[in-house]
Design a protein around this motif. Structure first.
Motif, PDB file in Angstrom:
ATOM      1  N   ALA A  37       0.810  -1.219   0.000  1.00  0.00           N
ATOM      2  CA  ALA A  37       0.000   0.000   0.000  1.00  0.00           C
ATOM      3  C   ALA A  37       0.843   1.268   0.000  1.00  0.00           C
ATOM      4  O   ALA A  37       0.298   2.362   0.086  1.00  0.00           O
ATOM      5  CB  ALA A  37      -0.926   0.012   1.218  1.00  0.00           C
ATOM      6  N   GLY A  38       2.142   1.153  -0.117  1.00  0.00           N
ATOM      7  CA  GLY A  38       3.027   2.319  -0.106  1.00  0.00           C
ATOM      8  C   GLY A  38       3.082   2.993  -1.460  1.00  0.00           C
ATOM      9  O   GLY A  38       2.180   2.885  -2.290  1.00  0.00           O
ATOM     10  N   ARG A  39       4.179   3.683  -1.691  1.00  0.00           N
ATOM     11  CA  ARG A  39       4.372   4.401  -2.948  1.00  0.00           C
ATOM     12  C   ARG A  39       4.508   3.422  -4.108  1.00  0.00           C
ATOM     13  O   ARG A  39       5.120   2.363  -3.965  1.00  0.00           O
ATOM     14  CB  ARG A  39       5.626   5.269  -2.869  1.00  0.00           C
ATOM     15  CG  ARG A  39       5.557   6.328  -1.792  1.00  0.00           C
ATOM     16  CD  ARG A  39       6.837   7.093  -1.686  1.00  0.00           C
ATOM     17  NE  ARG A  39       7.850   6.223  -1.082  1.00  0.00           N
ATOM     18  CZ  ARG A  39       9.117   6.544  -0.949  1.00  0.00           C
ATOM     19  NH1 ARG A  39       9.556   7.700  -1.386  1.00  0.00           N
ATOM     20  NH2 ARG A  39       9.965   5.714  -0.386  1.00  0.00           N
ATOM     21  N   PRO A  40       3.957   3.768  -5.266  1.00  0.00           N
ATOM     22  CA  PRO A  40       4.127   2.893  -6.430  1.00  0.00           C
ATOM     23  C   PRO A  40       5.584   2.886  -6.892  1.00  0.00           C
ATOM     24  O   PRO A  40       6.331   3.833  -6.656  1.00  0.00           O
ATOM     25  CB  PRO A  40       3.215   3.512  -7.490  1.00  0.00           C
ATOM     26  CG  PRO A  40       3.061   4.942  -7.071  1.00  0.00           C
ATOM     27  CD  PRO A  40       3.176   4.959  -5.568  1.00  0.00           C
ATOM     28  N   ALA A  41       5.970   1.812  -7.557  1.00  0.00           N
ATOM     29  CA  ALA A  41       7.342   1.679  -8.058  1.00  0.00           C
ATOM     30  C   ALA A  41       7.467   2.289  -9.444  1.00  0.00           C
ATOM     31  O   ALA A  41       6.535   2.232 -10.255  1.00  0.00           O
ATOM     32  CB  ALA A  41       7.736   0.214  -8.098  1.00  0.00           C
ATOM     33  N   CYS A  42       8.617   2.866  -9.726  1.00  0.00           N
ATOM     34  CA  CYS A  42       8.916   3.393 -11.050  1.00  0.00           C
ATOM     35  C   CYS A  42       8.953   2.223 -12.031  1.00  0.00           C
ATOM     36  O   CYS A  42       9.605   1.207 -11.764  1.00  0.00           O
ATOM     37  CB  CYS A  42      10.269   4.103 -11.024  1.00  0.00           C
ATOM     38  SG  CYS A  42      10.872   4.616 -12.656  1.00  0.00           S
ATOM     39  N   PRO A  43       8.286   2.319 -13.165  1.00  0.00           N
ATOM     40  CA  PRO A  43       8.282   1.206 -14.122  1.00  0.00           C
ATOM     41  C   PRO A  43       9.645   0.959 -14.778  1.00  0.00           C
ATOM     42  O   PRO A  43       9.872  -0.098 -15.343  1.00  0.00           O
ATOM     43  CB  PRO A  43       7.242   1.623 -15.159  1.00  0.00           C
ATOM     44  CG  PRO A  43       7.121   3.102 -15.031  1.00  0.00           C
ATOM     45  CD  PRO A  43       7.466   3.435 -13.610  1.00  0.00           C
ATOM     46  N   PHE A  44      10.553   1.921 -14.661  1.00  0.00           N
ATOM     47  CA  PHE A  44      11.865   1.774 -15.297  1.00  0.00           C
ATOM     48  C   PHE A  44      12.928   1.223 -14.354  1.00  0.00           C
ATOM     49  O   PHE A  44      13.674   0.331 -14.702  1.00  0.00           O
ATOM     50  CB  PHE A  44      12.330   3.118 -15.870  1.00  0.00           C
ATOM     51  CG  PHE A  44      11.406   3.656 -16.915  1.00  0.00           C
ATOM     52  CD1 PHE A  44      11.345   3.088 -18.167  1.00  0.00           C
ATOM     53  CD2 PHE A  44      10.569   4.711 -16.615  1.00  0.00           C
ATOM     54  CE1 PHE A  44      10.462   3.568 -19.126  1.00  0.00           C
ATOM     55  CE2 PHE A  44       9.689   5.198 -17.561  1.00  0.00           C
ATOM     56  CZ  PHE A  44       9.630   4.629 -18.825  1.00  0.00           C
ATOM     57  N   CYS A  45      12.998   1.779 -13.122  1.00  0.00           N
ATOM     58  CA  CYS A  45      14.087   1.384 -12.222  1.00  0.00           C
ATOM     59  C   CYS A  45      13.618   0.629 -10.988  1.00  0.00           C
ATOM     60  O   CYS A  45      14.423   0.036 -10.278  1.00  0.00           O
ATOM     61  CB  CYS A  45      14.904   2.603 -11.795  1.00  0.00           C
ATOM     62  SG  CYS A  45      13.998   3.732 -10.703  1.00  0.00           S
ATOM     63  N   GLY A  46      12.309   0.669 -10.700  1.00  0.00           N
ATOM     64  CA  GLY A  46      11.781  -0.044  -9.542  1.00  0.00           C
ATOM     65  C   GLY A  46      11.856   0.716  -8.237  1.00  0.00           C
ATOM     66  O   GLY A  46      11.343   0.253  -7.231  1.00  0.00           O
ATOM     67  N   GLN A  47      12.499   1.885  -8.231  1.00  0.00           N
ATOM     68  CA  GLN A  47      12.558   2.678  -6.997  1.00  0.00           C
ATOM     69  C   GLN A  47      11.196   3.298  -6.727  1.00  0.00           C
ATOM     70  O   GLN A  47      10.413   3.516  -7.648  1.00  0.00           O
ATOM     71  CB  GLN A  47      13.616   3.770  -7.124  1.00  0.00           C
ATOM     72  CG  GLN A  47      15.027   3.248  -7.194  1.00  0.00           C
ATOM     73  CD  GLN A  47      16.035   4.386  -7.304  1.00  0.00           C
ATOM     74  OE1 GLN A  47      15.691   5.562  -7.217  1.00  0.00           O
ATOM     75  NE2 GLN A  47      17.294   4.024  -7.493  1.00  0.00           N
ATOM     76  N   PRO A  48      10.894   3.604  -5.462  1.00  0.00           N
ATOM     77  CA  PRO A  48       9.595   4.207  -5.156  1.00  0.00           C
ATOM     78  C   PRO A  48       9.461   5.592  -5.768  1.00  0.00           C
ATOM     79  O   PRO A  48      10.410   6.371  -5.786  1.00  0.00           O
ATOM     80  CB  PRO A  48       9.561   4.277  -3.632  1.00  0.00           C
ATOM     81  CG  PRO A  48      10.851   3.747  -3.136  1.00  0.00           C
ATOM     82  CD  PRO A  48      11.700   3.358  -4.284  1.00  0.00           C
ATOM     83  N   LEU A  49       8.262   5.876  -6.276  1.00  0.00           N
ATOM     84  CA  LEU A  49       7.967   7.184  -6.850  1.00  0.00           C
ATOM     85  C   LEU A  49       7.403   8.108  -5.784  1.00  0.00           C
ATOM     86  O   LEU A  49       6.474   7.745  -5.075  1.00  0.00           O
ATOM     87  CB  LEU A  49       6.931   7.052  -7.960  1.00  0.00           C
ATOM     88  CG  LEU A  49       7.397   6.475  -9.282  1.00  0.00           C
ATOM     89  CD1 LEU A  49       6.216   6.253 -10.209  1.00  0.00           C
ATOM     90  CD2 LEU A  49       8.407   7.400  -9.939  1.00  0.00           C
ATOM     91  N   ASP A  50       7.958   9.287  -5.665  1.00  0.00           N
ATOM     92  CA  ASP A  50       7.392  10.311  -4.806  1.00  0.00           C
ATOM     93  C   ASP A  50       6.257  10.979  -5.576  1.00  0.00           C
ATOM     94  O   ASP A  50       6.187  10.870  -6.807  1.00  0.00           O
ATOM     95  CB  ASP A  50       8.459  11.358  -4.457  1.00  0.00           C
ATOM     96  CG  ASP A  50       9.542  10.794  -3.562  1.00  0.00           C
ATOM     97  OD1 ASP A  50       9.200   9.967  -2.694  1.00  0.00           O
ATOM     98  OD2 ASP A  50      10.717  11.182  -3.723  1.00  0.00           O
TER      99      ASP A  50
END
Length: 169
Positions: free
Chosen positions: A142-155
């Motif tokens: 339920a946290g921040r979605p992941a970037c589709p390119f690098c997998g890091q959390p999106l702010d």
């Protein structure tokens, strides 16, 4: 060793306080008129859910492991004050009672004197353990979605993506 034991708990859940990106994760057990909350890291909640499922798959054959309904979806009981920060988690299967035992320790039990170790022990039947693991998975995802390119959390404002050559996504 000072230990708080819930065998079985009236309620045992994982939950968070705070907005995505700044959440604090808790395990909370209640029973017998007491509520105990301990704080821990997101990765500890995720790994605990995975290991609970693995242990149930391996040892709970022939017992009912499917919880009824959607499980406990209520928020954590307030006020939320952690008894301690979890350093070490342990997990065990009791083959005689057919229950799962989760222990949360405030320090590594092998590195401290017994008098200074705090422990919360929770004993769950297989269906309650499966419901707990499912809620853990929902809380973590339920946290921040992941970037589709690098997998890091999106702010909410995006982030500087290393896979996009440093451009903001």
């Amino acid at each position: 060793m000072p230990a708080t034991v819930f065998d079985p708990p009236e309620r045992f859940v994982a939950g968070t306080v705070g907005p995505p990106g700044g959440r604090t994760f808790f395990l909370q057990a209640s029973g017998g008129g007491r509520v105990v909350s301990v704080s821990l890291e997101k990765v500890q909640v995720s790994v605990l859910a995975d290991r609970v499922n693995d242990l149930l798959d391996a040892h709970a054959e022939g017992t009912a492991t499917e919880p009824l309904g959607d499980g406990d979806t209520a928020p954590l009981t307030t006020p939320i004050e952690d008894e301690f920060r979890v350093d070490t988690l342990s997990l065990a299967w009791d083959p005689e009672r057919l229950v799962l035992v989760i222990e949360c320790h405030d320090q590594d039990p092998e590195e401290v004197e017994e008098s200074s170790l705090l422990t919360m022990r929770v004993v769950l039947d297989p269906a309650a353990a499966r419901a707990f693991a499912r809620r853990c998975g929902k809380v973590v995802s339920a946290g921040r979605p992941a970037c589709p390119f690098c997998g890091q959390p999106l702010d909410p404002t995006g982030h500087i993506c290393p896979r996009a050559n440093g451009y903001r996504r």
